[in-house]
Each structure stands twice: as structure tokens, then as C-alpha cells.
Motif scaffolding. Structure first.
Motif, PDB file in Angstrom:
ATOM      1  N   HIS A   1     -44.334  57.477 150.129  1.00 19.92           N
ATOM      2  CA  HIS A   1     -45.050  58.703 149.748  1.00 19.92           C
ATOM      3  C   HIS A   1     -45.151  58.737 148.228  1.00 19.92           C
ATOM      4  O   HIS A   1     -44.364  59.420 147.569  1.00 19.92           O
TER       5      HIS A   1
ATOM      6  N   ASP B   1     -45.832  72.635 150.404  1.00 21.53           N
ATOM      7  CA  ASP B   1     -45.086  71.468 150.869  1.00 21.53           C
ATOM      8  C   ASP B   1     -44.524  70.662 149.700  1.00 21.53           C
ATOM      9  O   ASP B   1     -43.379  70.207 149.744  1.00 21.53           O
ATOM     10  N   GLN B   2     -45.310  70.500 148.646  1.00 21.67           N
ATOM     11  CA  GLN B   2     -44.824  69.769 147.472  1.00 21.67           C
ATOM     12  C   GLN B   2     -43.716  70.537 146.763  1.00 21.67           C
ATOM     13  O   GLN B   2     -42.754  69.937 146.270  1.00 21.67           O
TER      14      GLN B   2
ATOM     15  N   SER C   1     -40.602  69.847 149.133  1.00 21.66           N
ATOM     16  CA  SER C   1     -40.106  68.477 149.309  1.00 21.66           C
ATOM     17  C   SER C   1     -40.105  67.641 148.036  1.00 21.66           C
ATOM     18  O   SER C   1     -39.448  66.591 147.990  1.00 21.66           O
TER      19      SER C   1
ATOM     20  N   GLU D   1     -42.481  65.925 147.220  1.00 22.89           N
ATOM     21  CA  GLU D   1     -43.216  64.741 147.649  1.00 22.89           C
ATOM     22  C   GLU D   1     -44.676  65.117 147.873  1.00 22.89           C
ATOM     23  O   GLU D   1     -44.989  66.266 148.170  1.00 22.89           O
ATOM     24  N   ASN D   2     -45.542  64.124 147.764  1.00 29.74           N
ATOM     25  CA  ASN D   2     -46.944  64.325 148.109  1.00 29.74           C
ATOM     26  C   ASN D   2     -47.157  63.816 149.529  1.00 29.74           C
ATOM     27  O   ASN D   2     -47.351  62.627 149.753  1.00 29.74           O
ATOM     28  N   ARG D   3     -47.111  64.735 150.509  1.00 30.94           N
ATOM     29  CA  ARG D   3     -47.186  64.340 151.913  1.00 30.94           C
ATOM     30  C   ARG D   3     -48.493  64.765 152.579  1.00 30.94           C
ATOM     31  O   ARG D   3     -48.641  64.641 153.794  1.00 30.94           O
TER      32      ARG D   3
ATOM     33  N   TYR E   1     -50.243  62.577 155.018  1.00 29.04           N
ATOM     34  CA  TYR E   1     -49.645  62.498 156.350  1.00 29.04           C
ATOM     35  C   TYR E   1     -49.900  63.774 157.140  1.00 29.04           C
ATOM     36  O   TYR E   1     -50.218  63.733 158.330  1.00 29.04           O
TER      37      TYR E   1
ATOM     38  N   LEU F   1     -38.886  61.546 157.844  1.00 28.96           N
ATOM     39  CA  LEU F   1     -39.723  62.258 156.879  1.00 28.96           C
ATOM     40  C   LEU F   1     -39.056  63.517 156.339  1.00 28.96           C
ATOM     41  O   LEU F   1     -39.636  64.222 155.538  1.00 28.96           O
TER      42      LEU F   1
END
Length: 266
Positions: free
Chosen positions: A58, A154-155, A158, A160-162, A165, A265
Motif C-alpha cells: 500500500h 480511512d487515511q 490507518s 495508509e492509502n487504501r 483496495y 489489512l
């Protein structure tokens, strides 16, 4: 001993490594083989499958998943070898942080590679939540206008750049809106049914919705709100697992997670 990338012809033998209590690993490895951001590997010994694992990329973050060694080959260092190989794949893609979720059996192996425990995920099963009337006026089905708001939340959660997905499943998402601001989202068709919320009211409303049709929640111990909520109904965690990290510490917000996506994940 041969370590090599997995491909579609390896999917049938992988069922020999199915673990009790895990969802069908052949489904997971089918996805790993197909996805351009996943890198599954296998270890063959004596002309048979001895172990498997996968790296999921990711951006500058990677997750390791489904690290499994056949019982007859345990104690020979294969778990450590598979983990080191997967870590090296992540490094080749310049990942600064690598995560995994560890069972009690796997944690000592990962510590030898350099992973440290970041937190614990609490596992609640057999939840039978009362079918009470829910206040759903703030819960809305997905619209394209919500895409960036979901990605931002979400970022923030987390680090993260998800989105690459998540976006395949966004059409099924539900969001909790307060004055046109997204406070939480729930994607019931994605793996375990992730629930991410930055307010307790959003998190609990979406969790209650999830529990209408499901009986399991897995979330970090930092989510005191959800722990308290479940305890008021007499539920205690059935078990737990360690979230472990290799590399750079990320500014995650674990308390925003009301149900994880999946074991590979977070």
C-alpha cells in the motif's frame, strides 16, 4: 528447498495448509495471485508445499499475510525464512513500515526478524446482539460524492492509502453523516466488514447495524468505547492477536477501528 512466487497452478496444493478457524485460504491466495499489488510466495521441500506467505503493498506501507508452515516442517526455521523473504519484497518497493497480525505461535518468529508489538486486537465471537430498533436516519447508502470523504477518514485512521483496495467495494458502503460530514463508514461486503468511525455515535450505530447479520468483531484494544459497549451486554473477548510492526512508526488512530478489514489489512 525452493522459494518462488506463487501462481495459479499452486492454488490447489495450498489447501493442504488450511488452518483451523481460518477462512478459506485458497480464496485469499487466488486474490493474491491476481492482484498487482500482492506478492505471494511458496516454499517447496521434498517435492511438496512446505510453506506460504504474501506481501501486500500500500504505497510506503506493506502488510504480510497468511504466513503458514506445514506442521511437518515446523521447527526448521521456515517461518523466519518466509517472513524475511516477504520483508525483503516490501523493501524492494521502498516500504517504510511493514505490518502483520500474529498468532501466539507466530509472534516469537516475527520478533526474531525484528518486528515489535504495536497493539493487540481483541477478538469477539458468538455475539448475539438484541434485535432492537436502530436509529438509522444518519446512515446513508454510498454515493460518489462520499468517495473522498471515506478515503480521508480511512487515511486518518490507518495512515495508509487504501482507496485502491476499498473502491471496488464502495458501491456497497454505508456512511454515517452528521451535518453533511462523514463520521464513519461500513463496508459489509469487504472481508470482515470494516467499520471506521471518528465519533462514538457513528461507530456504535454502524456496529449495531453490522451485528444484525454478523456475530464477530475484531478491533484494537484502544477502542475503549466498543469494549465498554460489549461489556454492558456481558461479552468478553474470546481471544486476541498481536499487531506487529517492522520499521517506521505511523500516526494511526486505533480507537477509530470498530471492526478490522481482515488479518492481512488491519
Amino acid at each position: 528447498m525452493v522459494i518462488a512466487p506463487m501462481d495459479s497452478v499452486d492454488l490447489a496444493p495450498v489447501t493442504s495448509l488450511q488452518q483451523d478457524g481460518w477462512s478459506d485460504i485458497r480464496v485469499a491466495f487466488s486474490r493474491y495471485v491476481e492482484e498487482p499489488f500482492s506478492y505471494p510466495i511458496k516454499v517447496d521441500m521434498d517435492n511438496q508445499l512446505a510453506g506460504v506467505g504474501a506481501t501486500i503493498i500500500h504505497g510506503d506501507v506493506a502488510w504480510l499475510g497468511h504466513i503458514i508452515v506445514s506442521p511437518e516442517y515446523r521447527g526448521k526455521g521456515l517461518g523466519k525464512l518466509i517472513t524475511e523473504t516477504l520483508v525483503n519484497i516490501a523493501k524492494e518497493y521502498n516500504c517504510q513500515t511493514i505490518y502483520l497480525l500474529a498468532t501466539a505461535l507466530g509472534a516469537p518468529v516475527y520478533e526474531k526478524v525484528g518486528f515489535v508489538t504495536e497493539t493487540e486486537y481483541m477478538i469477539f465471537t458468538d455475539i448475539n446482539f438484541p434485535q432492537e430498533t436502530l436509529e438509522t436516519s444518519h446512515i446513508q447508502p454510498y454515493k460518489e460524492d462520499f468517495r473522498q470523504g471515506i478515503s480521508k477518514l480511512d487515511q486518518e485512521t490507518s495512515a495508509e492509502n487504501r482507496l485502491f483496495y476499498l473502491e471496488k467495494f464502495l458501491k456497497d458502503a454505508l456512511v454515517y453523516l452528521e451535518e453533511n460530514e462523514i463520521e464513519g463508514y461500513y463496508i459489509p461486503t469487504l472481508e470482515n466488514g470494516p467499520i471506521i468511525a471518528k465519533t462514538e455515535r457513528a461507530g456504535l450505530a454502524l456496529t449495531k447495524l453490522h451485528l444484525r447479520n454478523h456475530h464477530q468483531l475484531i478491533f484494537p484494544k484502544e477502542n475503549r468505547c466498543l469494549l465498554h459497549f460489549l461489556s454492558t451486554y456481558g461479552y468478553v473477548a474470546n481471544s486476541s492477536c498481536k499487531r506487529m510492526r517492522f520499521g517506521e512508526l505511523k500516526p494511526t488512530k486505533m480507537a477509530f477501528i470498530y471492526n478490522r478489514i481482515a488479518g492481512y489489512l488491519g
